[in-house]
Write a protein that holds these residues in place. Structure first.
Motif, PDB file in Angstrom:
ATOM      1  N   LEU A   1       0.078   3.786   4.196  1.00 27.06           N
ATOM      2  CA  LEU A   1      -0.619   2.768   3.513  1.00 27.06           C
ATOM      3  C   LEU A   1       0.097   1.357   3.053  1.00 27.06           C
ATOM      4  N   GLY A   2       1.856   1.674   3.516  1.00 27.81           N
ATOM      5  CA  GLY A   2       2.260   0.354   3.194  1.00 27.81           C
ATOM      6  C   GLY A   2       2.793  -0.954   4.304  1.00 27.81           C
ATOM      7  N   GLN A   3       1.491  -0.262   5.573  1.00 26.89           N
ATOM      8  CA  GLN A   3       1.491  -1.138   6.387  1.00 26.89           C
ATOM      9  C   GLN A   3       0.366  -1.727   6.410  1.00 26.89           C
ATOM     10  N   PHE A   4      -1.071  -1.695   5.730  1.00 28.58           N
ATOM     11  CA  PHE A   4      -2.152  -1.430   5.475  1.00 28.58           C
ATOM     12  C   PHE A   4      -1.882  -3.219   4.790  1.00 28.58           C
ATOM     13  N   GLY A   5      -2.901  -4.270   3.789  1.00 29.08           N
ATOM     14  CA  GLY A   5      -2.927  -4.666   3.671  1.00 29.08           C
ATOM     15  C   GLY A   5      -3.424  -4.461   1.518  1.00 29.08           C
ATOM     16  N   SER A   6      -3.051  -5.737   0.884  1.00 29.88           N
ATOM     17  CA  SER A   6      -3.786  -4.402  -0.297  1.00 29.88           C
ATOM     18  C   SER A   6      -5.360  -4.409  -0.479  1.00 29.88           C
ATOM     19  N   ALA A   7      -6.064  -4.753   0.461  1.00 24.78           N
ATOM     20  CA  ALA A   7      -6.942  -4.772  -0.063  1.00 24.78           C
ATOM     21  C   ALA A   7      -8.194  -3.482   0.534  1.00 24.78           C
ATOM     22  N   ILE A   8      -6.800  -3.152   1.967  1.00 26.35           N
ATOM     23  CA  ILE A   8      -7.408  -1.640   2.395  1.00 26.35           C
ATOM     24  C   ILE A   8      -6.786  -0.781   1.456  1.00 26.35           C
ATOM     25  N   VAL A   9      -5.989  -0.503   0.624  1.00 24.63           N
ATOM     26  CA  VAL A   9      -5.303   0.547   0.245  1.00 24.63           C
ATOM     27  C   VAL A   9      -5.911  -0.174  -1.006  1.00 24.63           C
ATOM     28  N   GLU A  10      -6.326  -0.674  -1.552  1.00 25.54           N
ATOM     29  CA  GLU A  10      -7.504  -1.014  -2.754  1.00 25.54           C
ATOM     30  C   GLU A  10      -8.383   0.117  -2.765  1.00 25.54           C
ATOM     31  N   GLU A  11      -9.346  -0.220  -1.449  1.00 32.02           N
ATOM     32  CA  GLU A  11     -10.324   0.290  -0.610  1.00 32.02           C
ATOM     33  C   GLU A  11      -9.742   2.317  -0.806  1.00 32.02           C
ATOM     34  N   LEU A  12      -8.511   2.549  -0.413  1.00 32.37           N
ATOM     35  CA  LEU A  12      -8.920   4.346   0.471  1.00 32.37           C
ATOM     36  C   LEU A  12      -7.929   4.472  -1.015  1.00 32.37           C
ATOM     37  N   VAL A  13      -7.877   3.611  -2.579  1.00 33.24           N
ATOM     38  CA  VAL A  13      -7.594   4.371  -3.612  1.00 33.24           C
ATOM     39  C   VAL A  13      -8.873   4.842  -4.609  1.00 33.24           C
ATOM     40  N   GLU A  14      -9.697   3.898  -4.081  1.00 31.97           N
ATOM     41  CA  GLU A  14     -10.906   4.283  -4.582  1.00 31.97           C
ATOM     42  C   GLU A  14     -12.021   5.162  -4.285  1.00 31.97           C
ATOM     43  N   LYS A  15     -11.529   5.410  -3.353  1.00 30.06           N
ATOM     44  CA  LYS A  15     -12.162   6.458  -2.611  1.00 30.06           C
ATOM     45  C   LYS A  15     -11.608   7.520  -2.500  1.00 30.06           C
TER      46      LYS A  15
ATOM     47  N   VAL B   1       4.450   5.188  -2.036  1.00 34.77           N
ATOM     48  CA  VAL B   1       5.324   3.885  -2.202  1.00 34.77           C
ATOM     49  C   VAL B   1       6.894   3.825  -1.583  1.00 34.77           C
ATOM     50  N   MET B   2       7.707   4.781  -1.079  1.00 32.41           N
ATOM     51  CA  MET B   2       8.664   3.971  -0.097  1.00 32.41           C
ATOM     52  C   MET B   2       7.729   3.704   0.898  1.00 32.41           C
ATOM     53  N   GLY B   3       6.633   3.723   1.409  1.00 32.01           N
ATOM     54  CA  GLY B   3       6.429   3.436   3.058  1.00 32.01           C
ATOM     55  C   GLY B   3       6.426   1.889   2.382  1.00 32.01           C
ATOM     56  N   ALA B   4       5.606   1.388   1.116  1.00 32.40           N
ATOM     57  CA  ALA B   4       5.664   0.364   0.580  1.00 32.40           C
ATOM     58  C   ALA B   4       6.433  -1.043   0.523  1.00 32.40           C
TER      59      ALA B   4
ATOM     60  N   VAL C   1       5.216  -6.187  -2.017  1.00 30.44           N
ATOM     61  CA  VAL C   1       5.570  -6.210  -3.720  1.00 30.44           C
ATOM     62  C   VAL C   1       3.722  -5.434  -4.416  1.00 30.44           C
ATOM     63  N   ASP C   2       2.864  -5.817  -3.855  1.00 29.30           N
ATOM     64  CA  ASP C   2       1.525  -6.338  -4.572  1.00 29.30           C
ATOM     65  C   ASP C   2       0.833  -5.300  -4.339  1.00 29.30           C
ATOM     66  N   ILE C   3       1.540  -4.169  -2.968  1.00 27.56           N
ATOM     67  CA  ILE C   3       0.775  -2.316  -3.173  1.00 27.56           C
ATOM     68  C   ILE C   3       1.214  -2.094  -3.547  1.00 27.56           C
ATOM     69  N   LEU C   4       2.218  -1.834  -3.741  1.00 27.76           N
ATOM     70  CA  LEU C   4       3.404  -0.956  -4.888  1.00 27.76           C
ATOM     71  C   LEU C   4       2.682  -0.980  -6.120  1.00 27.76           C
ATOM     72  N   ASP C   5       2.314  -2.497  -6.514  1.00 30.98           N
ATOM     73  CA  ASP C   5       1.458  -2.641  -8.243  1.00 30.98           C
ATOM     74  C   ASP C   5       0.320  -2.099  -8.320  1.00 30.98           C
ATOM     75  N   LEU C   6      -0.311  -2.205  -6.534  1.00 32.91           N
ATOM     76  CA  LEU C   6      -1.965  -1.038  -6.829  1.00 32.91           C
ATOM     77  C   LEU C   6      -1.949   0.666  -7.100  1.00 32.91           C
ATOM     78  N   LEU C   7      -0.326   0.926  -6.460  1.00 39.50           N
ATOM     79  CA  LEU C   7      -0.025   2.157  -6.390  1.00 39.50           C
ATOM     80  C   LEU C   7       0.510   2.954  -7.348  1.00 39.50           C
ATOM     81  N   VAL C   8       1.349   1.740  -7.724  1.00 36.96           N
ATOM     82  CA  VAL C   8       1.647   2.481  -9.613  1.00 36.96           C
ATOM     83  C   VAL C   8       0.570   2.225 -10.791  1.00 36.96           C
ATOM     84  N   LYS C   9      -0.124   1.766 -10.612  1.00 38.74           N
ATOM     85  CA  LYS C   9      -1.459   1.381 -11.433  1.00 38.74           C
ATOM     86  C   LYS C   9      -2.602   2.892 -11.009  1.00 38.74           C
ATOM     87  N   ALA C  10      -2.323   3.401  -9.711  1.00 36.10           N
ATOM     88  CA  ALA C  10      -3.086   4.465  -9.377  1.00 36.10           C
ATOM     89  C   ALA C  10      -2.560   5.582  -9.421  1.00 36.10           C
ATOM     90  N   GLY C  11      -1.127   5.886 -10.614  1.00 43.76           N
ATOM     91  CA  GLY C  11      -0.451   6.891 -10.494  1.00 43.76           C
ATOM     92  C   GLY C  11       0.403   7.618  -9.476  1.00 43.76           C
TER      93      GLY C  11
END
Length: 92
Positions: free
Chosen positions: A11-25, A40-43, A49-59
């Protein structure tokens, strides 16, 4: 909804839009890969930082203590401080 474990470290290798979609799914943001690494380690390793923010908000779990050198006084003191100051944070 059942959580799905994707290749979380990737997940740390993808853009935030892809990570957001995976989290939503239903991606399990707390899962670990075969080497016990988290998304979190990968991102964070990649500086996303944008992906970390998404991941933290997702728990996602964000508290990490390096134990690669074995248990130390530093780790003991750190765990005691966490238990004292953050009673709701589950640490082992």
């Amino acid at each position: 909804m059942e959580k799905k474990s994707y290749a979380v470290i990737g997940l740390g290798q993808f853009g935030s839009a892809i990570v957001e979609e995976l989290v939503e799914k239903g991606a399990d943001v707390r899962a670990r890969d075969k080497n016990n690494r988290t998304c979190v380690m990968g991102a964070s390793k990649k500086g996303h930082v944008d992906i970390l923010d998404l991941l933290v908000k997702a728990g996602a779990d964000v508290l990490c203590i390096d134990s690669s050198e074995g248990f130390s006084e530093f780790q003991k003191d750190t765990l005691a401080w966490i238990h004292k100051n953050y009673k709701n944070v589950k640490v082992g």
